[in-house]
Design a protein around this motif. Structure first.
Motif, PDB file in Angstrom:
ATOM      1  N   HIS A 161      29.344 -23.475 -14.699  1.00 22.18           N
ATOM      2  CA  HIS A 161      29.308 -23.200 -16.133  1.00 22.18           C
ATOM      3  C   HIS A 161      30.085 -21.925 -16.458  1.00 22.18           C
ATOM      4  CE1 HIS A 161      27.640 -23.501 -20.214  1.00 22.18           C
ATOM      5  NE2 HIS A 161      27.657 -22.188 -20.186  1.00 22.18           N
ATOM      6  N   ALA A 218      37.438 -22.276 -20.826  1.00 21.30           N
ATOM      7  CA  ALA A 218      37.428 -22.563 -22.258  1.00 21.30           C
ATOM      8  C   ALA A 218      37.781 -21.348 -23.112  1.00 21.30           C
ATOM      9  CB  ALA A 218      36.057 -23.096 -22.670  1.00 21.30           C
ATOM     10  N   TYR A 236      34.349 -31.756 -18.658  1.00 13.52           N
ATOM     11  CA  TYR A 236      33.104 -31.134 -19.111  1.00 13.52           C
ATOM     12  C   TYR A 236      31.874 -31.566 -18.315  1.00 13.52           C
ATOM     13  CZ  TYR A 236      35.787 -29.473 -23.091  1.00 13.52           C
ATOM     14  OH  TYR A 236      36.714 -28.842 -23.874  1.00 13.52           O
ATOM     15  N   GLU A 240      33.594 -22.555 -16.332  1.00 17.92           N
ATOM     16  CA  GLU A 240      33.965 -23.284 -17.549  1.00 17.92           C
ATOM     17  C   GLU A 240      34.134 -22.344 -18.740  1.00 17.92           C
ATOM     18  OE1 GLU A 240      34.526 -26.757 -18.718  1.00 17.92           O
ATOM     19  OE2 GLU A 240      35.334 -26.383 -16.729  1.00 17.92           O
ATOM     20  N   ASN A 265      25.092 -25.556 -22.556  1.00 19.18           N
ATOM     21  CA  ASN A 265      26.143 -25.080 -23.463  1.00 19.18           C
ATOM     22  C   ASN A 265      25.546 -24.417 -24.697  1.00 19.18           C
ATOM     23  OD1 ASN A 265      28.530 -25.658 -22.148  1.00 19.18           O
ATOM     24  ND2 ASN A 265      28.676 -27.735 -22.949  1.00 19.18           N
ATOM     25  N   ILE A 267      30.124 -33.449 -27.101  1.00 23.36           N
ATOM     26  CA  ILE A 267      30.049 -32.695 -25.850  1.00 23.36           C
ATOM     27  C   ILE A 267      28.945 -33.242 -24.947  1.00 23.36           C
ATOM     28  CG2 ILE A 267      29.454 -30.438 -24.867  1.00 23.36           C
ATOM     29  CD1 ILE A 267      32.329 -30.623 -25.746  1.00 23.36           C
ATOM     30  N   GLU A 321      29.593 -34.508 -21.168  1.00 27.87           N
ATOM     31  CA  GLU A 321      28.886 -33.954 -20.019  1.00 27.87           C
ATOM     32  C   GLU A 321      28.167 -35.034 -19.213  1.00 27.87           C
ATOM     33  OE1 GLU A 321      26.296 -31.096 -21.813  1.00 27.87           O
ATOM     34  OE2 GLU A 321      27.757 -29.475 -21.638  1.00 27.87           O
ATOM     35  N   ARG A 380      31.811 -41.085 -20.800  1.00 26.47           N
ATOM     36  CA  ARG A 380      32.768 -40.006 -21.101  1.00 26.47           C
ATOM     37  C   ARG A 380      34.077 -40.587 -21.633  1.00 26.47           C
ATOM     38  NH1 ARG A 380      31.396 -38.134 -15.744  1.00 26.47           N
ATOM     39  NH2 ARG A 380      33.550 -38.320 -15.015  1.00 26.47           N
TER      40      ARG A 380
END
Length: 604
Positions: A452, A459, A310, A455, A387, A207, A211, A218
């Motif tokens: 976020h 998610a 992400y 997200e 995160n 992750i 990010e 990525r």
């Protein structure tokens, strides 16, 4: 603490003790564990002696149920300790052996106790009622006994129940094999990081790489991850196929119409709740497509790929959150829950509930777990990012739910159902996000956190519902006598990604293999509860922030209730009715509002 200058993972022995959980509060030594292991067998033998006698008198029934609680509580400690030790380092042969022994013991106990429910069901209803009136101690078991009577159509004869219990160890094989392959045996290549240095790819670092603001990093991480899973796709497909067949076998054996119905019945939830979730999300799929379009626009890309999902879409904002800072931020965010909650939270940090950093062989991801009579434990693989700040808040929600349940309920009702398990964890995240958005003045940082939060919706609500639909599809395929080949799994997974992410997303072929790495697919229709839990938490958090003390009191009562009532009823008392699509729609309305806020800020 992990030394980031080292490009390979540290050994367990290299992690500072203050960042390791304190399992000595369960057993001070492995020898103490051995004593309880032996004790479980002794209690099981005593309970075996009650077979055929529970129905003869109220006293025998009460004594048998008490003994069952004593057995389960001791076995819980034995099982949890062994598994937590193994999760510290899956390559440690000693604790692999302890975990295997604990698992085998659990199966043996299931076999020995398998007579209890069928024997209780053989007691005529009038006689059972007279037992409860005659023996005051049985009043405690009223809800437990009512639940057994409710499930009567799906309970088999004592002989068949014992036979099913004996299949338990075989039934655990797909999950166990997946876990060993996914945590211990699978090896990922190195990739070049932002500085061009070769770094080992791990699931914990994946992750972080995704990010990255460097698109090459990525893409490399994405390809390295899924090409590795692709090289094992036949094995992973065979394991998943076996697990689905296991679920269907148990559903048929217990006379359920489908594996889905069988799984949901444990929570006394109907398939309509599951289907309502998928239908409500589909009705609001345009919001997800709108978010994908916004992401593509803000990243200024001609094509948006799966490996672009992400990376933060707010440029020039890199927020590092060291673990100690995360602790203080979480405490501030959870202040609306009151001083009682905060005081206990502080004790948790001081008592080393948490295993913080990644090490060689450690189980990936994060979870909260424990047993009755001990405090909860949290496994993290903390990486100093936003995160993981939210993961900390999330897992603390689970732990505090367990702490309150265990502290306020007798053993028989200490275990809350999975249907409500994600409510406390997600509510913590929601309150933390509210605190951050209220206290951030920097426009870019605010946009970052709005992203976020969006997200989290993507998610937890959209993605988990996509997973839930995939689970439903693969079970229906096998129920229709189709085989889950890698090609079929890839095809179904690809189409779902196309549908959920919409026309602005390039659905890369490698993402078709994502099903191979999702451990929750071995948890039998678990993932939909993330989405329903998120929805309930969104509603409850709003009530806490708007009403204050009365809503907090209702919420803490919910946490303290454990499994003393059906989950839907417990949530009703807290202030949310999950029998309707309303909480899901309310959550999606918040998602829409966040999109509006973000677009408005960008226009300023």
């Amino acid at each position: 603490m992990v030394d980031e200058s080292k490009k390979s993972l540290p050994k367990r022995s290299e992690i500072d003790k203050k960042y390791q959980w304190n399992l000595e509060t369960i057993y001070t030594t492995d020898e103490k564990w051995e004593e309880d292991f032996k004790r479980v067998k002794e209690i099981a033998e005593q309970l075996k002696g009650f077979e055929g006698k529970l129905k003869s008198s109220a006293k025998n029934l009460l004594e048998g149920l008490k003994l069952q609680d004593q057995l389960s509580e001791t076995l819980g400690k034995v099982f949890v300790y062994a598994r937590l030790r193994k999760d510290e380092d899956n390559t440690n042969a000693k604790y692999q052996a302890l975990a295997d022994r604990a698992s085998s013991l659990s199966i043996q106990v299931s076999s020995i106790t398998s007579y209890i429910v069928p024997e209780i069901l053989s007691i005529p209803t009038e006689k059972l009622e007279s037992f409860i009136k005659e023996e005051k101690g049985l009043a405690l078991y009223r809800h437990y006994l009512d639940e057994i009577v409710r499930t009567k159509p799906h309970i088999l004869s004592p002989e068949l129940e014992q036979l099913l219990a004996q299949t338990g160890e075989i039934a655990q094989a797909p999950d166990h094999i997946f876990g060993m392959l996914n945590n211990a045996d699978i090896k990922f290549p190195t990739i070049r990081d932002e500085q061009g240095e070769e770094v080992e790819l791990t699931k914990g670092r994946y992750i972080q790489f995704m990010e990255s603001t460097d698109r090459r990093v990525r893409k490399d991480a994405f390809e390295a991850m899924y090409q590795t899973y692709g090289s094992l796709k036949n094995t992973f497909a065979a394991i998943l196929n076996s697990d689905v067949k296991k679920n269907i076998f148990y559903a048929k054996a217990r006379h359920y119409a489908s594996a889905l119905e069988a799984s949901l019945d444990d929570d006394n939830v109907t398939p309509e709740v599951y289907n309502n979730l998928i239908e409500t999300i589909k009705k609001n799929i345009n919001l997800m497509h709108r978010y994908v379009s916004l992401r593509k626009k803000m990243l200024d890309l001609d094509e948006l790929h799966m490996y672009d999902l992400y990376t933060p879409i707010v440029k020039d904002v890199k927020i590092k959150v060291p673990y100690e800072e995360a602790i203080e931020t979480v405490k501030k965010g959870l202040k609306p829950l009151g001083q009682e909650y905060l005081d206990q939270l502080a004790k948790g940090f001081e008592s080393r509930w948490i295993d913080v950093y990644e090490n060689q062989g450690k189980t990936s991801g994060a979870y909260s777990w424990g047993s009755y009579g001990t405090h909860p434990y949290i496994l993290l693989n903390y990486q100093d990012n936003v995160n993981d700040l939210f993961t900390l808040a999330h897992e603390l929600g689970h732990s505090m739910h367990s702490f309150y349940s265990n502290s306020n309920q007798p053993y028989i009702y200490s275990h809350y159902k999975i249907f409500v398990a994600e409510v406390a964890s997600t509510l913590n995240e929601t309150l933390l996000m509210h605190y951050l958005l209220e206290n951030i003045t920097d426009k870019k940082e605010k946009l970052y956190y709005l992203n976020h939060y969006l997200e989290q919706f993507r998610a937890t609500v959209y993605r988990q519902t996509m997973f839930a639909e995939f689970e439903k599809m693969i079970h229906e395929k096998v129920e229709a006598s189709e085989a889950l080949t890698p090609d079929l799994l890839n095809e179904m997974y690809h189409q779902l990604n196309v549908e959920y992410y919409g026309p602005e997303m390039v659905v890369d072929e490698l993402i078709d293999l994502e099903w191979a790495r999702i451990p929750h697919f071995y948890m039998n229709f678990y993932v939909y509860k993330y989405a329903t839990g998120f929805s309930a938490a969104t509603s409850l958090a709003k009530q806490i922030l708007e009403e204050g003390a009365p809503a907090v009191e209702r919420y803490l009562t919910f946490l303290k209730s454990g499994g003393s009532d059906y989950p839907v009823e417990l949530l009703k008392k807290a202030g949310v009715d999950m029998n309707t699509p309303k909480p899901i729609q309310q959550a999606l309305d918040v998602f829409k509002d966040l999109l509006d806020q973000m677009e408005q800020l960008l226009a300023e």
